[in-house]
Design a protein around this motif. Structure first.
Motif, PDB file in Angstrom:
ATOM      1  N   LYS A 383     -15.579   2.433  -2.773  1.00  0.00           N
ATOM      2  CA  LYS A 383     -15.518   1.693  -4.027  1.00  0.00           C
ATOM      3  C   LYS A 383     -15.521   2.623  -5.246  1.00  0.00           C
ATOM      4  CE  LYS A 383     -15.981  -2.546  -2.253  1.00  0.00           C
ATOM      5  NZ  LYS A 383     -15.067  -3.688  -2.465  1.00  0.00           N
ATOM      6  N   LYS A 384     -15.755   3.900  -5.030  1.00  0.00           N
ATOM      7  CA  LYS A 384     -15.770   4.825  -6.163  1.00  0.00           C
ATOM      8  C   LYS A 384     -14.393   4.874  -6.822  1.00  0.00           C
ATOM      9  CE  LYS A 384     -19.520   7.696  -4.326  1.00  0.00           C
ATOM     10  NZ  LYS A 384     -19.890   8.990  -3.714  1.00  0.00           N
ATOM     11  N   LEU A 385     -14.381   5.133  -8.118  1.00  0.00           N
ATOM     12  CA  LEU A 385     -13.139   5.063  -8.876  1.00  0.00           C
ATOM     13  C   LEU A 385     -12.078   6.017  -8.350  1.00  0.00           C
ATOM     14  CD1 LEU A 385     -14.572   4.696 -12.489  1.00  0.00           C
ATOM     15  CD2 LEU A 385     -13.345   2.964 -11.165  1.00  0.00           C
ATOM     16  N   GLY A 386     -12.495   7.101  -7.743  1.00  0.00           N
ATOM     17  CA  GLY A 386     -11.520   8.046  -7.213  1.00  0.00           C
ATOM     18  C   GLY A 386     -11.120   7.784  -5.783  1.00  0.00           C
ATOM     19  N   GLN A 387     -11.697   6.758  -5.129  1.00  0.00           N
ATOM     20  CA  GLN A 387     -11.469   6.615  -3.689  1.00  0.00           C
ATOM     21  C   GLN A 387     -10.997   5.231  -3.262  1.00  0.00           C
ATOM     22  OE1 GLN A 387     -14.563   8.433  -1.203  1.00  0.00           O
ATOM     23  NE2 GLN A 387     -15.307   9.571  -2.996  1.00  0.00           N
ATOM     24  N   LEU A 388     -10.724   4.344  -4.192  1.00  0.00           N
ATOM     25  CA  LEU A 388     -10.237   3.021  -3.816  1.00  0.00           C
ATOM     26  C   LEU A 388      -8.868   3.164  -3.141  1.00  0.00           C
ATOM     27  CD1 LEU A 388     -11.145   0.004  -4.157  1.00  0.00           C
ATOM     28  CD2 LEU A 388      -9.501  -0.093  -6.033  1.00  0.00           C
ATOM     29  N   LYS A 389      -8.735   2.628  -1.949  1.00  0.00           N
ATOM     30  CA  LYS A 389      -7.525   2.841  -1.151  1.00  0.00           C
ATOM     31  C   LYS A 389      -6.269   2.330  -1.859  1.00  0.00           C
ATOM     32  CE  LYS A 389      -6.025   2.519   3.686  1.00  0.00           C
ATOM     33  NZ  LYS A 389      -4.670   1.967   3.532  1.00  0.00           N
ATOM     34  N   ALA A 390      -6.418   1.300  -2.672  1.00  0.00           N
ATOM     35  CA  ALA A 390      -5.263   0.741  -3.381  1.00  0.00           C
ATOM     36  C   ALA A 390      -4.610   1.749  -4.316  1.00  0.00           C
ATOM     37  CB  ALA A 390      -5.687  -0.489  -4.182  1.00  0.00           C
ATOM     38  N   THR A 391      -5.305   2.833  -4.647  1.00  0.00           N
ATOM     39  CA  THR A 391      -4.746   3.810  -5.581  1.00  0.00           C
ATOM     40  C   THR A 391      -4.005   4.955  -4.895  1.00  0.00           C
ATOM     41  OG1 THR A 391      -6.775   5.164  -5.609  1.00  0.00           O
ATOM     42  CG2 THR A 391      -6.608   3.370  -7.225  1.00  0.00           C
ATOM     43  N   TYR A 392      -4.140   5.072  -3.574  1.00  0.00           N
ATOM     44  CA  TYR A 392      -3.504   6.239  -2.949  1.00  0.00           C
ATOM     45  C   TYR A 392      -2.800   5.957  -1.624  1.00  0.00           C
ATOM     46  CZ  TYR A 392      -7.604   6.654   0.174  1.00  0.00           C
ATOM     47  OH  TYR A 392      -8.579   6.422   1.111  1.00  0.00           O
ATOM     48  N   ASP A 393      -3.061   4.839  -0.968  1.00  0.00           N
ATOM     49  CA  ASP A 393      -2.382   4.549   0.297  1.00  0.00           C
ATOM     50  C   ASP A 393      -2.250   3.045   0.463  1.00  0.00           C
ATOM     51  OD1 ASP A 393      -1.137   4.932   2.722  1.00  0.00           O
ATOM     52  OD2 ASP A 393      -3.005   5.158   3.851  1.00  0.00           O
ATOM     53  N   PRO A 394      -1.494   2.394  -0.433  1.00  0.00           N
ATOM     54  CA  PRO A 394      -1.534   0.932  -0.471  1.00  0.00           C
ATOM     55  C   PRO A 394      -0.340   0.230   0.179  1.00  0.00           C
ATOM     56  CG  PRO A 394      -0.604   1.773  -2.500  1.00  0.00           C
ATOM     57  CD  PRO A 394      -0.831   2.975  -1.607  1.00  0.00           C
ATOM     58  N   TYR A 395       0.689   0.956   0.604  1.00  0.00           N
ATOM     59  CA  TYR A 395       1.988   0.355   0.910  1.00  0.00           C
ATOM     60  C   TYR A 395       1.930  -0.685   2.027  1.00  0.00           C
ATOM     61  CZ  TYR A 395       6.853  -0.061   2.442  1.00  0.00           C
ATOM     62  OH  TYR A 395       8.082  -0.548   2.816  1.00  0.00           O
ATOM     63  N   LYS A 396       2.525  -1.847   1.736  1.00  0.00           N
ATOM     64  CA  LYS A 396       2.674  -2.910   2.723  1.00  0.00           C
ATOM     65  C   LYS A 396       4.151  -3.291   2.765  1.00  0.00           C
ATOM     66  CE  LYS A 396      -1.919  -4.833   1.731  1.00  0.00           C
ATOM     67  NZ  LYS A 396      -2.217  -3.937   0.609  1.00  0.00           N
ATOM     68  N   PRO A 397       4.833  -3.047   3.890  1.00  0.00           N
ATOM     69  CA  PRO A 397       6.272  -3.350   3.948  1.00  0.00           C
ATOM     70  C   PRO A 397       6.534  -4.846   3.880  1.00  0.00           C
ATOM     71  CG  PRO A 397       5.450  -2.712   6.111  1.00  0.00           C
ATOM     72  CD  PRO A 397       4.337  -2.461   5.146  1.00  0.00           C
ATOM     73  N   LEU A 398       7.721  -5.183   3.403  1.00  0.00           N
ATOM     74  CA  LEU A 398       8.128  -6.575   3.335  1.00  0.00           C
ATOM     75  C   LEU A 398       8.500  -7.099   4.711  1.00  0.00           C
ATOM     76  CD1 LEU A 398      10.503  -6.517   0.224  1.00  0.00           C
ATOM     77  CD2 LEU A 398       8.190  -7.459   0.315  1.00  0.00           C
ATOM     78  N   LYS A 399       8.313  -8.398   4.896  1.00  0.00           N
ATOM     79  CA  LYS A 399       8.863  -9.061   6.066  1.00  0.00           C
ATOM     80  C   LYS A 399      10.378  -9.107   5.906  1.00  0.00           C
ATOM     81  CE  LYS A 399       8.706 -13.392   8.697  1.00  0.00           C
ATOM     82  NZ  LYS A 399       8.119 -14.752   8.762  1.00  0.00           N
ATOM     83  N   THR A 400      11.090  -8.667   6.922  1.00  0.00           N
ATOM     84  CA  THR A 400      12.536  -8.513   6.823  1.00  0.00           C
ATOM     85  C   THR A 400      13.250  -9.859   6.856  1.00  0.00           C
ATOM     86  OG1 THR A 400      12.441  -6.349   7.878  1.00  0.00           O
ATOM     87  CG2 THR A 400      14.563  -7.473   7.906  1.00  0.00           C
ATOM     88  N   VAL A 401      14.252  -9.975   5.985  1.00  0.00           N
ATOM     89  CA  VAL A 401      15.171 -11.108   5.994  1.00  0.00           C
ATOM     90  C   VAL A 401      16.567 -10.555   6.260  1.00  0.00           C
ATOM     91  CG1 VAL A 401      16.228 -12.933   4.612  1.00  0.00           C
ATOM     92  CG2 VAL A 401      13.766 -12.492   4.423  1.00  0.00           C
ATOM     93  N   ASP A 402      17.265 -11.102   7.240  1.00  0.00           N
ATOM     94  CA  ASP A 402      18.584 -10.603   7.625  1.00  0.00           C
ATOM     95  C   ASP A 402      19.604 -10.953   6.548  1.00  0.00           C
ATOM     96  OD1 ASP A 402      20.876  -9.744   8.834  1.00  0.00           O
ATOM     97  OD2 ASP A 402      20.618 -10.905  10.678  1.00  0.00           O
TER      98      ASP A 402
END
Length: 813
Positions: A383-402
């Motif tokens: 939870k520390k300001l320098g360690q919140l995961k959303a700031t350095y490794d957040p990527y969530k791929p989209l569900k693919t649409v053909d």
């Protein structure tokens, strides 16, 4: 008359003529002292961080002030910005306490990015530098020495916040973008709170001015919240700020009208009590607004909380230098307060007294921090300001649409944008919380309105679109669109930014700053992937319709070409199926800046779904249907063309195809190869771009010794620069947009910019006849025979013969 002189520190604003009743709009909190131990811990953290930040600017040795400073202890080159650091550290210490007390997911976006010493000092104290840079910046004597002595020197941290700074989602170089980025970050992040500190100098910028309106596009049911802190310390680098010269009534009136509830924190005697109480108040107001929305009874036009923090510029620095010049409370503290401390004994003494005032030996002993420094830190490291995961490794791929389900039959005239809008409508349905579209007020005009078949615009101040979870944000500020897209993408989601081609240049420098952040991020091993940022350019100069010269500007292509090749992608799909394939690819690509250029008007569909898929995979291919054929059927152009015609861009490719058709009529023996390029980057010289064609493949496609005539959507000089480094440049010529046009017909736009089918025919005859015996007479150096008529174009009452500009003068090669 000499320049302005400010004779006193922290000069107050001139009083306004507004009525005192305006003050009633501001939030007023009861004075509530913090517990003594909490207050002591906050001040201990602030003292330690301020000492380290100042030491980073000045010291190359004796980093814990174990003896009085000597000139040899001072860096030979003094770099950094002190003026904003004390305020940034003050806020950081209080956010630590707020996170600890409420177990918050919080990001701290720092607008005054040149205050890197403040952020780095706090990150060292909380152990975040040790987490991400183990062995270099550990929380011990050696780690602290490295931090201080390496700052702003080769191999150390730079003087502004960038992707190397843990917790950062914002490039701190160019001012103005922090607030929009903050709002983009909380969209579809319902549990996230971003505290954004906006410097009062930064607040003068256009991008910040429009970003204050972002609360009007924030649905508290689905999104988190931003706590804006306007930090008014009164001075820019050498002048007073606009907000520093506004009194409380003026500031309260301005931001109340924007939709905020303003709390002013300015009493230095009780600053810790007041700021912490203010942050608690802001969080409580946010929770009330969110709870109402999430219970199905959203507040109409809620007044979101914001804080105005008034502290002296360079707080804690010496009051004056040895010459009597003001430092604290003046612009002289903006950068290095004591510029001669490395060569003047008097300033060295002042520096020694200043640093000694923090009593660092009470807070750090043998590299270990006193418990009072640590007490306000969040207990959970994540939870520390320098360690919140959303700031350095957040990527969530989209569900693919053909995309192929939306492909159209070739041979039709179909709008690329209308077809893509239907595809994106389905993408939004399948990904209801992880993709958004940010656009100026142009969605309908650009014929992407099929996106709205199953979603809405998300404008909370409009009674007809509020509180409906819309995926589309339209705001007539390209700066806001770009900032929202950056914040949304940097916290793991995917975004699109469609716009009129002529106005994307407004965010040129924002895009460049973002690409710089991304470039450094790719080199930082602890940062994860990000979705690419995706621009769709339409309403192009080639079909500017009722608009005139003002709406003709393809220069954003060059802006993207100038960023690092690893990230730059420019696509010019020639038809609707290719456009679909390209958009699908870009939505699933990572770490890129994608620019996709197409037409909103119905245009020819040349390729089937399968053909488009292969063409886009290759980036360019020979179009046999438009090339010359021999009596047996296969294209002669594949083997030995007289001339190669290349179309890049929807309308300009169409002119190439029509030119080839015309040439087959007037010069049937001329062997023509027609090529379309959809991925501009394949043309770059081999080894200079990941998509570049190997030279032997380039020669297979374009030939090694035949004239190659490019009809290019952008400025000719861009493509000339791309081709530099390829062989046979003397055989190549480029025509593109020439800054010619008005409110006229689309075909006249082709004529006045010398890219019409007639211009292509003329170039082809002149260039290609020398390679064809039937049209080449010995001794005429390749000129066509007199019986071959030169096509002319009719404009007004005159016939003009088109001239052929070579890519490079032939006599030079």
């Amino acid at each position: 008359m000499p320049g302005e002189q400010v004779p006193i520190p922290n000069p107050p604003a001139l009083p306004s003529h507004l009525p005192d009743s305006i003050l009633e709009l501001a939030a007023k909190l009861d004075k509530k002292p913090l517990p003594k131990d909490v207050s002591n811990s906050l001040q201990s953290f602030q003292r330690a961080a301020c000492y380290i930040a100042a030491a980073m600017i000045f010291l190359r040795d004796n980093v814990l002030l174990e003896t009085d400073l000597k000139l040899a202890d001072i860096k030979p080159r003094l770099l950094g910005h002190w003026g904003t650091c004390p305020g940034l550290i003050l806020v950081w210490s209080h956010l630590n306490l707020l996170i600890r007390n409420h177990d918050l997911d919080m990001i701290y976006v720092i607008g005054p990015g040149h205050g890197a010493p403040a952020a780095l000092a706090a990150l060292w104290l909380e152990g975040s530098l040790e987490k991400f840079y183990p062995g270099e910046y550990d929380r011990n004597s050696e780690g602290l020495r490295n931090l201080i002595t390496r700052f702003s020197v080769p191999g150390g941290f730079p003087s502004h916040i960038n992707a190397e700074t843990p917790g950062s989602i914002h490039e701190g170089g160019e001012l103005g973008y922090a607030l929009a980025v903050s709002f983009g970050a909380v969209m579809d992040n319902p549990d996230l709170v971003v505290t954004c500190i906006v410097g009062d100098g930064e607040a003068e910028t256009g991008p910040t001015a429009t970003a204050w309106h972002a609360i009007k596009y924030l649905d508290p049911k689905e999104s988190g919240a931003v706590i804006p802190i306007l930090h008014v310390n009164g001075f820019k680098i050498s002048e007073r700020t606009i907000f520093g010269c506004m009194d409380d009534k003026e500031i309260i009136a301005l931001f109340s009208g924007y939709g905020y509830q303003v709390l002013i924190v300015e009493d230095l005697e009780t600053i810790d009590d007041d700021l912490q109480n203010g942050l608690e108040w802001a969080l409580a107001e946010i929770k009330k607004i969110q709870q109402a929305a999430r219970s199905g009874q959203p507040v109409v036009k809620p007044r979101w909380p914001m804080i105005v923090l008034r502290t002296p510029k360079g707080m804690g620095a010496p009051k004056k230098d040895t010459s009597g010049k003001l430092i604290e409370g003046s612009f002289n503290s903006h950068q290095v307060p004591l510029k001669k401390a490395n060569k003047d004994e008097g300033e060295l003494k002042l520096l020694n007294e200043w640093l000694a005032s923090y009593r660092i030996n009470e807070l750090i002993q043998d590299g270990k921090l006193a418990q009072t420094v640590l007490d306000t830190l969040p207990q959970n490291d994540e939870k520390k300001l320098g360690q919140l995961k959303a700031t350095y490794d957040p990527y969530k791929p989209l569900k693919t649409v053909d995309w192929r389900a939306f492909a159209v039959d070739k041979g039709q005239d179909v709008s690329c944008m209308q077809t893509t809008g239907k595809y994106l409508d389905k993408v939004f349905q399948e990904n209801p919380t992880s993709i958004r579209l940010f656009s100026p007020d142009e969605l309908e005009s650009n014929k992407l309105d099929a996106i709205l078949d199953h979603t809405q615009r998300n404008f909370q101040w409009d009674e007809y679109s509020r509180a409906n979870g819309g995926r589309v944000i339209e705001v007539l500020s390209e700066h806001d669109c770009q900032g929202f897209m950056q914040g949304y993408t940097l916290t793991g989601r995917t975004a699109l930014f469609p716009s009129y081609e002529s106005f994307l240049g407004i965010v040129h420098t924002m895009m460049v700053q973002y690409s710089k952040f991304g470039k450094i991020a790719r080199d930082v091993k602890w940062r994860g992937d990000l979705a690419s940022i995706n621009y769709i350019e339409t309403s192009t100069w080639a079909r500017q319709e009722h608009n005139g010269f003002s709406h003709q500007n393809p220069s954003f292509i060059g802006a993207v070409l100038n960023i690092k090749p690893e990230a730059a992608r420019v696509y010019l799909p020639p038809d609707a199926n290719c456009f679909l394939s390209t958009v699908h690819h870009c939505l699933h690509s990572k770490n890129k800046t994608n620019l996709i250029i197409g037409s909103k008007q119905p245009t020819a569909v040349y390729l089937s779904q399968e053909e488009a898929d292969e063409h886009c995979r290759l980036g360019a291919s020979v179009w046999h249907f438009a090339s010359s054929k021999d009596s047996e059927g296969p294209a002669q152009s594949t083997a030995n063309p007289d001339v190669v015609l290349v179309g890049i861009g929807v309308e300009l490719t169409f002119e190439v195809i029509k030119a080839a058709e015309l040439l087959r009529t007037v010069c049937p023996a001329l062997k023509i190869r027609v090529i379309n390029v959809t991925d501009l980057m394949i043309l770059i010289a081999e080894s200079k771009h990941p998509h570049a064609l190997p030279q032997h493949k380039f020669e297979e496609l374009f030939t090694a010794d035949k004239p190659v005539l490019f009809n290019y959507h952008g400025y000719a000089t861009e493509l000339q620069g791309i081709l530099f480094g390829r062989g046979s440049l003397h055989q190549m010529s480029v025509e593109g947009y020439r800054e010619e046009g008005s409110t006229t017909t689309p075909f006249d736009m082709m004529l006045v910019n010398k890219v019409s089918r007639f211009d292509v025919v003329t170039r082809a005859l002149r260039a290609g006849a020398q390679h064809n015996e039937q049209y080449n007479t010995a001794g005429q150096q390749g000129a066509p025979n007199s019986h071959v008529r030169k096509p002319r174009m009719f404009r007004g009452n005159q016939f003009d013969t088109i001239q052929e500009p070579a890519l490079f003068p032939r006599h030079e090669y």
